[in-house]
Motif scaffolding. Structure first.
Motif, PDB file in Angstrom:
ATOM      1  N   GLY A 264       0.843  -1.324   0.042  1.00  0.00           N
ATOM      2  CA  GLY A 264       0.107  -0.016  -0.220  1.00  0.00           C
ATOM      3  C   GLY A 264       0.750   1.176   0.125  1.00  0.00           C
ATOM      4  N   GLU A 265       0.228   2.304   0.263  1.00  0.00           N
ATOM      5  CA  GLU A 265       0.912   3.748  -0.002  1.00  0.00           C
ATOM      6  C   GLU A 265       1.706   3.873   1.290  1.00  0.00           C
ATOM      7  N   GLY A 266       1.548   3.419   2.272  1.00  0.00           N
ATOM      8  CA  GLY A 266       2.304   3.246   3.416  1.00  0.00           C
ATOM      9  C   GLY A 266       3.264   2.208   3.726  1.00  0.00           C
ATOM     10  N   ARG A 267       3.525   1.379   2.675  1.00  0.00           N
ATOM     11  CA  ARG A 267       4.420   0.216   2.644  1.00  0.00           C
ATOM     12  C   ARG A 267       5.998   0.691   3.437  1.00  0.00           C
ATOM     13  N   ARG A 268       6.296  -0.304   4.153  1.00  0.00           N
ATOM     14  CA  ARG A 268       8.016  -0.168   4.363  1.00  0.00           C
ATOM     15  C   ARG A 268       8.620  -0.864   3.196  1.00  0.00           C
ATOM     16  N   VAL A 269       9.661  -0.166   2.759  1.00  0.00           N
ATOM     17  CA  VAL A 269      10.655  -0.608   1.465  1.00  0.00           C
ATOM     18  C   VAL A 269      11.965  -0.347   2.060  1.00  0.00           C
ATOM     19  N   PRO A 270      12.943  -1.253   1.237  1.00  0.00           N
ATOM     20  CA  PRO A 270      14.235  -1.221   1.652  1.00  0.00           C
ATOM     21  C   PRO A 270      15.183   0.085   1.335  1.00  0.00           C
ATOM     22  N   GLN A 271      16.297   0.102   2.249  1.00  0.00           N
ATOM     23  CA  GLN A 271      16.945   1.544   2.046  1.00  0.00           C
ATOM     24  C   GLN A 271      17.170   1.712   0.746  1.00  0.00           C
ATOM     25  N   GLY A 272      17.117   3.311   0.090  1.00  0.00           N
ATOM     26  CA  GLY A 272      17.759   3.457  -1.105  1.00  0.00           C
ATOM     27  C   GLY A 272      16.282   3.443  -2.157  1.00  0.00           C
ATOM     28  N   ALA A 273      15.256   2.624  -1.901  1.00  0.00           N
ATOM     29  CA  ALA A 273      14.094   2.881  -2.728  1.00  0.00           C
ATOM     30  C   ALA A 273      13.514   4.095  -2.565  1.00  0.00           C
ATOM     31  N   ARG A 274      12.982   4.831  -3.605  1.00  0.00           N
ATOM     32  CA  ARG A 274      12.357   6.154  -3.661  1.00  0.00           C
ATOM     33  C   ARG A 274      11.133   6.040  -4.481  1.00  0.00           C
ATOM     34  N   SER A 275      10.051   6.513  -4.107  1.00  0.00           N
ATOM     35  CA  SER A 275       8.927   7.006  -4.888  1.00  0.00           C
ATOM     36  C   SER A 275       8.289   8.346  -4.531  1.00  0.00           C
ATOM     37  N   VAL A 276       8.189   9.102  -5.885  1.00  0.00           N
ATOM     38  CA  VAL A 276       7.824  10.343  -5.727  1.00  0.00           C
ATOM     39  C   VAL A 276       6.595  10.670  -6.911  1.00  0.00           C
ATOM     40  N   SER A 277       6.182  11.793  -6.838  1.00  0.00           N
ATOM     41  CA  SER A 277       5.178  12.204  -7.825  1.00  0.00           C
ATOM     42  C   SER A 277       4.983  13.676  -8.177  1.00  0.00           C
ATOM     43  N   GLY A 278       4.450  13.975  -9.411  1.00  0.00           N
ATOM     44  CA  GLY A 278       4.558  15.490  -9.558  1.00  0.00           C
ATOM     45  C   GLY A 278       4.249  15.570 -11.283  1.00  0.00           C
ATOM     46  N   ARG A 279       4.350  16.670 -11.763  1.00  0.00           N
ATOM     47  CA  ARG A 279       3.896  16.994 -12.980  1.00  0.00           C
ATOM     48  C   ARG A 279       5.169  16.916 -14.145  1.00  0.00           C
ATOM     49  N   VAL A 280       6.350  17.180 -13.478  1.00  0.00           N
ATOM     50  CA  VAL A 280       7.442  17.140 -14.626  1.00  0.00           C
ATOM     51  C   VAL A 280       8.710  16.603 -13.814  1.00  0.00           C
ATOM     52  N   PHE A 281       9.292  15.938 -14.623  1.00  0.00           N
ATOM     53  CA  PHE A 281      10.566  15.161 -13.963  1.00  0.00           C
ATOM     54  C   PHE A 281      11.728  15.242 -15.303  1.00  0.00           C
ATOM     55  N   GLU A 282      12.912  15.109 -14.672  1.00  0.00           N
ATOM     56  CA  GLU A 282      14.071  14.973 -15.788  1.00  0.00           C
ATOM     57  C   GLU A 282      14.779  13.755 -15.277  1.00  0.00           C
ATOM     58  N   ILE A 283      15.315  13.025 -16.214  1.00  0.00           N
ATOM     59  CA  ILE A 283      16.039  11.761 -16.167  1.00  0.00           C
ATOM     60  C   ILE A 283      17.341  11.825 -16.944  1.00  0.00           C
ATOM     61  N   ALA A 284      18.416  11.611 -16.179  1.00  0.00           N
ATOM     62  CA  ALA A 284      19.692  11.333 -16.819  1.00  0.00           C
ATOM     63  C   ALA A 284      20.292  10.197 -16.633  1.00  0.00           C
ATOM     64  N   THR A 285      20.456   9.642 -18.035  1.00  0.00           N
ATOM     65  CA  THR A 285      21.128   8.391 -17.918  1.00  0.00           C
ATOM     66  C   THR A 285      21.834   7.818 -19.323  1.00  0.00           C
ATOM     67  N   SER A 286      22.622   6.948 -19.351  1.00  0.00           N
ATOM     68  CA  SER A 286      23.309   6.462 -20.409  1.00  0.00           C
ATOM     69  C   SER A 286      22.526   5.469 -21.016  1.00  0.00           C
ATOM     70  N   THR A 287      21.751   4.831 -20.257  1.00  0.00           N
ATOM     71  CA  THR A 287      20.816   3.459 -20.543  1.00  0.00           C
ATOM     72  C   THR A 287      19.706   4.015 -21.631  1.00  0.00           C
ATOM     73  N   PRO A 288      19.452   3.023 -22.440  1.00  0.00           N
ATOM     74  CA  PRO A 288      18.186   3.502 -23.486  1.00  0.00           C
ATOM     75  C   PRO A 288      17.182   3.097 -22.540  1.00  0.00           C
ATOM     76  N   PHE A 289      15.735   3.597 -22.806  1.00  0.00           N
ATOM     77  CA  PHE A 289      14.635   3.654 -22.228  1.00  0.00           C
ATOM     78  C   PHE A 289      13.540   2.964 -23.079  1.00  0.00           C
ATOM     79  N   VAL A 290      12.355   2.651 -22.371  1.00  0.00           N
ATOM     80  CA  VAL A 290      11.297   2.139 -22.911  1.00  0.00           C
ATOM     81  C   VAL A 290      10.098   2.896 -22.864  1.00  0.00           C
ATOM     82  N   ILE A 291       9.203   3.100 -23.762  1.00  0.00           N
ATOM     83  CA  ILE A 291       8.012   3.813 -23.605  1.00  0.00           C
ATOM     84  C   ILE A 291       7.081   2.695 -24.214  1.00  0.00           C
TER      85      ILE A 291
END
Length: 317
Positions: A264-291
C-alpha cells in the motif's frame, strides 16, 4: 455520433481478432473502419477521422500502437480533436489496456458495443509526454522505464516471445527468470547480460536531485497499475506522474519483492528505494529507455524531460 476503429493486424502476432472485428463493422454507415498496413497510414487515418468528427475512437492493437495514436492526436490535433478512446487488448503487450481498456475480451461483444451501445464506464488519465528523445520526436505514452526495465524488455522480446508466450505470461516468465538468477547465482555488476545489474540513473524534480548514482531501475507512469497488476508506487499521489527508483545492490528478493510490487501507500521499503509524484521530471542516464514496449535513446545533450500530457477519456465498457 460517429465512431472510428483503427486496427493494427500485426499486433498480437497476427491473432486475427482485429481483422475479425473490422469485418463485423465494415458495412456500418456511422463507423469508420481502417486497417493499418503500415504506420505511414496512421496520420492520414487520424486526419480523416478528425475531419469526420469522430467522437469515439476504438483501437485494436497493443501498447505501441496506442502510444503512436495518442502521440499523433496530442501533438497534431488536440485540443480541437480529442476523441474518447477505447483500447481493445489485441496486442502482444497490453499493459495500458489492462488498466484503461475495454473490459470484455469477446470480439462479438466489442462489435455490438461499438455499433449499438453507449459508454457506462469511463476513466480519464493524462499521457506521459516524453519531450526530447534523441530522435527529436515527442512521444505520448503511459509508461516509461529504464535500467533493468530496458534490459528485461530486450530479454522478453528477443527470448520469451520466441517461445510463443505473450502478454502477462511473457512478463511473468521474464520476471521469474530474473528472480531465479538473482536468487541462485552470485551478483556480478560487470555482467552486461544480466538484468539485475547497476545502471547510472539521476532523477530530478524541480531542478533538485531525487536520486543520483547506480540503481537497479526507474519506472514512471500515469497508470494506476502496471503489468501483472503491480503497483510499485508509495508515499502518496500528489501529482499525475508517479516515479519509483530501486536500489543496487538488489535488496533481499524474498523479503522485499512482494511489498515493493503490491504493498500500500504506507508500505515499508528497503533502504535506497524512492517513490515520488509530480507533473514534470528529468532523467539523466546513458541507458536506453522504454515507452510502452518501444525502445528509445536518451538525448545526447542533457537529461530526458518527462511531462504531464493532455488528459484523454477512456471508454472501458
Amino acid at each position: 455520433m460517429t465512431r472510428g476503429l483503427i486496427v493494427n493486424p500485426l499486433s498480437g502476432k497476427a491473432s486475427g481478432k482485429g481483422l475479425e472485428l473490422a469485418a463485423l463493422l465494415k458495412e456500418h454507415p456511422q463507423i469508420i473502419v481502417r486497417v493499418l498496413a503500415n504506420f505511414s497510414q496512421l496520420n492520414p487515418f487520424i486526419a480523416e477521422m478528425a475531419e469526420a468528427g469522430v467522437t469515439d475512437l476504438f483501437i485494436s492493437s497493443g501498447d505501441g500502437t496506442v502510444q503512436a495514436i495518442q502521440t499523433e492526436i496530442a501533438e497534431r490535433y488536440a485540443p480541437k480533436f480529442l476523441p474518447r478512446l477505447s483500447l481493445l487488448p489485441h496486442g502482444t503487450t497490453n499493459m495500458t489496456a489492462a488498466d484503461l481498456g475495454f473490459r470484455n475480451r469477446d470480439v462479438k461483444v466489442q462489435a455490438d458495443f461499438i455499433a449499438n451501445r453507449q459508454p457506462r464506464v469511463m476513466v480519464t488519465r493524462p499521457t506521459l509526454r516524453v519531450a526530447n528523445p534523441r530522435d527529436g520526436r515527442v512521444r505520448h505514452g503511459m509508461f516509461l522505464g529504464t535500467g533493468a526495465v530496458w534490459q528485461a524488455t530486450v530479454f522478453c522480446q528477443d527470448v520469451v516471445h520466441g517461445t510463443g508466450l505473450k502478454g502477462e505470461f511473457a512478463t511473468f516468465a521474464t520476471l521469474a527468470s530474473a528472480v531465479a538468477k538473482a536468487l541462485f547465482t552470485r551478483a556480478n555488476p560487470h555482467d552486461t547480460q544480466r538484468i539485475d545489474r547497476p545502471y547510472p540513473i539521476k532523477l530530478m524534480q524541480d531542478r533538485a536531485a531525487v536520486v543520483d548514482g547506480e540503481h537497479l531501475m526507474l519506472l514512471a507512469t500515469t497508470l494506476d497499475k502496471l503489468i501483472l497488476g503491480t503497483k510499485p508506487f508509495w508515499g502518496g499521489k500528489n501529482g499525475p506522474i508517479r516515479v519509483s527508483t530501486f536500489p543496487y545492490p538488489v535488496p533481499s528478493i524474498t523479503r522485499w519483492l512482494l511489498p515493493l510490487m503490491y504493498g500500500g501507500e504506507g508500505r515499508r521499503v528497503p533502504q535506497g528505494a524512492r517513490s515520488v509524484s509530480g507533473r514534470v521530471f528529468e532523467i539523466a542516464t546513458s541507458t536506453p529507455f522504454v515507452i510502452d514496449g518501444e525502445f528509445f535513446e536518451t538525448p545526447a545533450d542533457g537529461p530526458l524531460r518527462v511531462e504531464t500530457g493532455p488528459e484523454f477519456a477512456y471508454i472501458c465498457g
